[in-house]
Design an enzyme around this catalytic site. Structure first.
Site, PDB file in Angstrom:
ATOM      1  N   ARG A  44       0.802  -1.176   0.058  1.00  0.00           N
ATOM      2  CA  ARG A  44      -0.017  -0.022  -0.088  1.00  0.00           C
ATOM      3  C   ARG A  44       0.894   1.385  -0.077  1.00  0.00           C
ATOM      4  O   ARG A  44       0.395   2.297  -0.505  1.00  0.00           O
ATOM      5  CB  ARG A  44      -1.078  -0.048   1.103  1.00  0.00           C
ATOM      6  CG  ARG A  44      -2.074  -0.951   0.817  1.00  0.00           C
ATOM      7  CD  ARG A  44      -2.651  -1.585   2.200  1.00  0.00           C
ATOM      8  NE  ARG A  44      -2.037  -2.345   2.621  1.00  0.00           N
ATOM      9  CZ  ARG A  44      -2.239  -3.020   3.991  1.00  0.00           C
ATOM     10  NH1 ARG A  44      -3.390  -2.805   4.473  1.00  0.00           N
ATOM     11  NH2 ARG A  44      -1.424  -3.864   4.458  1.00  0.00           N
ATOM     12  N   GLU A  75       4.118  -7.758  13.139  1.00  0.00           N
ATOM     13  CA  GLU A  75       3.111  -8.131  14.072  1.00  0.00           C
ATOM     14  C   GLU A  75       2.525  -9.601  13.951  1.00  0.00           C
ATOM     15  O   GLU A  75       2.263 -10.253  15.006  1.00  0.00           O
ATOM     16  CB  GLU A  75       2.051  -7.115  13.844  1.00  0.00           C
ATOM     17  CG  GLU A  75       0.951  -6.973  15.009  1.00  0.00           C
ATOM     18  CD  GLU A  75      -0.238  -6.166  14.732  1.00  0.00           C
ATOM     19  OE1 GLU A  75      -0.417  -5.454  13.559  1.00  0.00           O
ATOM     20  OE2 GLU A  75      -1.156  -5.908  15.590  1.00  0.00           O
TER      21      GLU A  75
END
Ligand code: AMP
Length: 187
Positions: free
Chosen positions: A75, A112
């Site tokens: 992105r 994460e």
């Protein structure tokens, strides 16, 4: 409505628009992860323009101006190209492992969820250039640190790191040390 002590700036209006177009999805891509999806924001013309203006505003001016934007897969490519166009500079794509035919350097890091490797294309960053790093979400900061190290390893300077959304509970900002970090929103 504005009262004498509450003045809404154009940036406030842009920020409200961006915030209203973010979507969070529970348990994606793995249970326990709250995933922030920017698809609706990117698909909205006014939302993309507002995001681009706000991210570009965090680039320095004059001698502090960015010479180039570095967008982080994937992105960060969409946002980075828009910001680069707004600033009148070029864009460098820092890519995931195996996508680039000629690689200057690579860095592996923890996410994460899972781990990944980023690669910098060869011969696109020049020593001394000031790079504005752009991505969508600052979570643990591992991705941004790896991208910064690639930029700095090429002899360029990280002028600033500019992201749409920061997840402060994950501590990414602290991992970036003294590098200037600008995020539009925190959740
Ligand atoms: P990190 O390296 O942990 O800061 O993760 C940042 C990168 O992973 C960014 O490129 C994001 O696109 C993606 N990411 C990590 N956590 C999330 C999340 N909760 N929602 C959306 N994207 C995320």
């Amino acid at each position: 409505m504005n009262t004498p002590d509450t003045v809404n700036t154009a940036a406030d209006t842009d920020l409200d628009l961006v915030a209203g177009l973010l979507r969070d999805v529970p348990d994606f891509p793995t249970p326990g992860i709250r995933f922030w999806d920017l698809s609706a924001l990117l698909a909205d013309g006014a939302g993309l323009a507002a995001t681009t203006r706000l991210l570009a505003a965090s680039a320095g001016e004059g001698e502090h101006a960015a010479d180039v934007v570095v967008g982080i897969e994937a992105r960060g490519f969409l946002l980075g190209a828009a910001v680069a166009h707004a600033l009148g500079v070029g864009v460098v794509a820092v890519r995931k492992h195996g996508k680039l035919p000629v690689v200057a350097a690579r860095r592996s890091y923890d996410l994460e969820y899972g781990s990944a490797t980023l690669e910098l294309p060869a011969d696109v960053l020049r020593p001394g250039e000031r790079a504005l790093l752009v991505d969508d979400v600052l979570a643990t900061g591992g991705t941004a640190v790896a991208a910064c190290e690639l930029v700095e390893g090429a002899g360029a300077e990280v002028a600033a790191i500019s992201m749409v959304l920061e997840l402060p509970a994950l501590g990414g900002r602290a991992r970036l040390g003294d590098r200037p970090v600008h995020t539009l929103l925190a959740r």
